[in-house]
Structures are given as structure tokens and as C-alpha cells.
Enzyme design. Structure first.
Site, PDB file in Angstrom:
ATOM      1  N   ARG A  89      39.910  44.286  37.038  1.00 17.76           N
ATOM      2  CA  ARG A  89      39.355  43.141  37.755  1.00 17.76           C
ATOM      3  C   ARG A  89      39.690  41.831  37.063  1.00 17.76           C
ATOM      4  O   ARG A  89      39.283  40.774  37.529  1.00 17.76           O
ATOM      5  CB  ARG A  89      37.839  43.274  37.823  1.00 17.76           C
ATOM      6  CG  ARG A  89      37.328  43.834  39.160  1.00 17.76           C
ATOM      7  CD  ARG A  89      35.829  43.962  38.984  1.00 17.76           C
ATOM      8  NE  ARG A  89      35.071  43.953  40.190  1.00 17.76           N
ATOM      9  CZ  ARG A  89      34.528  45.035  40.736  1.00 17.76           C
ATOM     10  NH1 ARG A  89      34.762  46.218  40.252  1.00 17.76           N
ATOM     11  NH2 ARG A  89      33.758  44.919  41.809  1.00 17.76           N
ATOM     12  N   ARG A 146      29.557  37.355  43.340  1.00 19.63           N
ATOM     13  CA  ARG A 146      30.595  38.386  43.159  1.00 19.63           C
ATOM     14  C   ARG A 146      31.921  37.922  43.750  1.00 19.63           C
ATOM     15  O   ARG A 146      32.988  38.198  43.215  1.00 19.63           O
ATOM     16  CB  ARG A 146      30.153  39.705  43.802  1.00 19.63           C
ATOM     17  CG  ARG A 146      29.068  40.398  42.969  1.00 19.63           C
ATOM     18  CD  ARG A 146      28.278  41.383  43.772  1.00 19.63           C
ATOM     19  NE  ARG A 146      29.015  42.571  44.139  1.00 19.63           N
ATOM     20  CZ  ARG A 146      28.608  43.435  45.080  1.00 19.63           C
ATOM     21  NH1 ARG A 146      27.477  43.214  45.728  1.00 19.63           N
ATOM     22  NH2 ARG A 146      29.320  44.485  45.356  1.00 19.63           N
TER      23      ARG A 146
HETATM   24  P1  AMP Z   1      31.617  47.702  42.345  1.00 16.87           P
HETATM   25  O1  AMP Z   1      30.855  48.969  42.511  1.00 16.87           O
HETATM   26  O2  AMP Z   1      33.080  47.939  42.083  1.00 16.87           O
HETATM   27  O3  AMP Z   1      31.374  46.713  43.448  1.00 16.87           O
HETATM   28  O4  AMP Z   1      31.069  47.018  41.008  1.00 16.87           O
HETATM   29  C1  AMP Z   1      29.720  46.597  40.898  1.00 16.87           C
HETATM   30  C2  AMP Z   1      29.554  45.721  39.680  1.00 16.87           C
HETATM   31  O5  AMP Z   1      29.907  46.449  38.491  1.00 16.87           O
HETATM   32  C3  AMP Z   1      30.438  44.479  39.635  1.00 16.87           C
HETATM   33  O6  AMP Z   1      29.881  43.396  40.353  1.00 16.87           O
HETATM   34  C4  AMP Z   1      30.479  44.204  38.129  1.00 16.87           C
HETATM   35  O7  AMP Z   1      29.267  43.633  37.677  1.00 16.87           O
HETATM   36  C5  AMP Z   1      30.561  45.611  37.553  1.00 16.87           C
HETATM   37  N1  AMP Z   1      31.971  46.056  37.425  1.00 16.87           N
HETATM   38  C6  AMP Z   1      32.568  47.085  38.079  1.00 16.87           C
HETATM   39  N2  AMP Z   1      33.853  47.208  37.714  1.00 16.87           N
HETATM   40  C7  AMP Z   1      34.082  46.231  36.805  1.00 16.87           C
HETATM   41  C8  AMP Z   1      35.224  45.815  36.070  1.00 16.87           C
HETATM   42  N3  AMP Z   1      36.415  46.422  36.213  1.00 16.87           N
HETATM   43  N4  AMP Z   1      35.075  44.765  35.221  1.00 16.87           N
HETATM   44  C9  AMP Z   1      33.901  44.149  35.067  1.00 16.87           C
HETATM   45  N5  AMP Z   1      32.791  44.461  35.743  1.00 16.87           N
HETATM   46  C10 AMP Z   1      32.872  45.502  36.613  1.00 16.87           C
END
Ligand code: AMP
Length: 191
Positions: A89, A146
Site C-alpha cells: 500500500r 482511508r
Molecule cells: P483492508 O482490509 O485491506 O481494507 O485494510 C483495513 C485496514 O488495515 C487499513 O485501513 C489499514 O489500517 C490496515 N492495513 C491493511 N493492509 C495494510 C498495509 N499493507 N499497510 C498498512 N496498513 C494496512
């Protein structure tokens, strides 16, 4: 071995599509968001730390995220390929992933983005928040944060992978089956 990065804004359908693609192509699905949520549920130190960022809609720091992802890959030494969902990310994460895979004589095969309009996605996330139980899906301010994180830190990855000739995108609006089909066409063309 094929290693795919599934790319897209929050709510674009990465997790849903990954569920189909992992079976179809026998890939190990690694979702950093899921791993963080699993740790939050288990109340581990990693979970407690991640929660402080996730609850605000902010990214978890690179160092923590990269270490976790590498250890998950190392836990799957016999994998026939990875499907990365929600990782990388940031540019630092992408560089770390390239270096990590290179150390194993491996590489990213392709990055495939699911394209969708922001307003559709915000509505979709708020809808998902009603049933997912995810605090970061229930509050429009967190969702907007986000997106801001995505635009600032994640969007530059498109150019990073374009520079490596590894970026493709598909229309992320349609039925789940239609989108799986679009993604499958891209993946089939890689083999
Ligand atoms: P997601 O389930 O991919 O939408 O991720 C939910 C949350 O987890 C994100 O808003 C971040 O806070 C954290 N997160 C997930 N993947 C990452 C990543 N590669 N780098 C940093 N934070 C992450």
C-alpha cells in the site's frame, strides 16, 4: 509460480474476488487487513498496535506491516504462488516486497487493479459496515480518511508497477462473476 497483487481502493472488491481466484489458480491468499483483524481478535501485541491505526482509517506503519507479510510468506514455503490483497500500500512496501521476492529468486508477475468510482465505493462500504462489524466501515469520516491515505500513499504504486510493465486494470463494476471473469482473462494471459 505466479504472484499477483490485487490492487484497488477500499471497497473495490479485492477480498471478494480473492476468495474466488485463490481456489481457481491455487494461490495462497494473503490479506494484510485480514491478518491484522485476526490479531485484533486474538488481542495480540500486533493486534493492539494495528488497531490504533485501523480505527482511525490510517495505514499501519510500514515496518510492522512488511515484517508481518514476510513472515506470512515464510510460513507458506510450499505455496505455488501468492495473491497479495491490500499489500503493498506504499512505495516502501512495494520495494520491500520486490527485494524479499528477489531474495527467493521470485518476482511479482502482475498487478491487477479493480477500478471503481469513489462515490459508489463509499456507499458500498457504508452498506458493508452494517453487517461486517468493521468499525472502519461504519463511519464516513474514517472511510474518507482511508481514501485520503489511498490517494496519497497507495495511488503512486500504479506508476511504480507501470514502470515495471506489471500493471493492468479491469472494470470493477458489475456482478461478482463478471468481475472474476475479467480478472481471470488477465491472469490467463500471464501463463
Ligand atoms: P483492508 O482490509 O485491506 O481494507 O485494510 C483495513 C485496514 O488495515 C487499513 O485501513 C489499514 O489500517 C490496515 N492495513 C491493511 N493492509 C495494510 C498495509 N499493507 N499497510 C498498512 N496498513 C494496512
Amino acid at each position: 509460480m505466479i504472484n499477483i497483487v490485487l490492487f484497488g481502493k477500499p471497497g473495490a472488491g479485492k477480498g471478494t474476488q480473492a476468495e474466488f481466484l485463490k481456489t481457481k489458480y491455487n494461490l495462497t491468499h494473503l490479506s494484510t487487513g485480514d491478518i491484522f483483524r485476526y490479531n485484533i481478535k486474538g488481542n495480540t501485541d500486533l493486534g493492539k498496535l494495528a488497531k490504533t491505526f485501523m480505527d482511525k482509517g490510517e495505514l499501519v506503519p510500514d515496518e510492522v506491516t512488511i515484517k508481518m507479510l514476510e513472515s506470512e510468506c515464510n510460513n507458506n514455503p510450499d505455496s505455488s504462488g501468492f495473491l497479495f490483497d491490500g499489500f503493498p500500500r506504499t512505495i516502501s512496501q512495494a520495494e520491500a516486497l520486490d527485494a524479499f521476492l528477489e531474495s527467493k529468486n521470485d518476482t511479482i508477475t502482475a498487478t491487477v487493479a479493480l477500478e471503481a468510482d469513489d462515490e459508489i465505493l463509499v456507499k458500498r462500504l457504508l452498506e458493508r459496515g452494517k453487517t461486517s462489524g468493521r468499525p472502519d466501515d461504519q463511519d464516513e469520516e474514517k472511510i474518507r480518511n482511508r481514501y485520503q491515505e489511498y490517494n496519497e500513499k497507495t495511488a503512486p504504486l500504479m506508476d511504480y508497477y507501470k514502470g515495471q510493465n506489471k500493471f493492468q486494470s479491469v472494470n470493477g463494476i458489475g456482478s461478482i462473476a463478471e468481475i472474476t471473469e475479467r480478472l481471470s482473462m488477465v491472469i490467463n494471459s500471464l501463463k
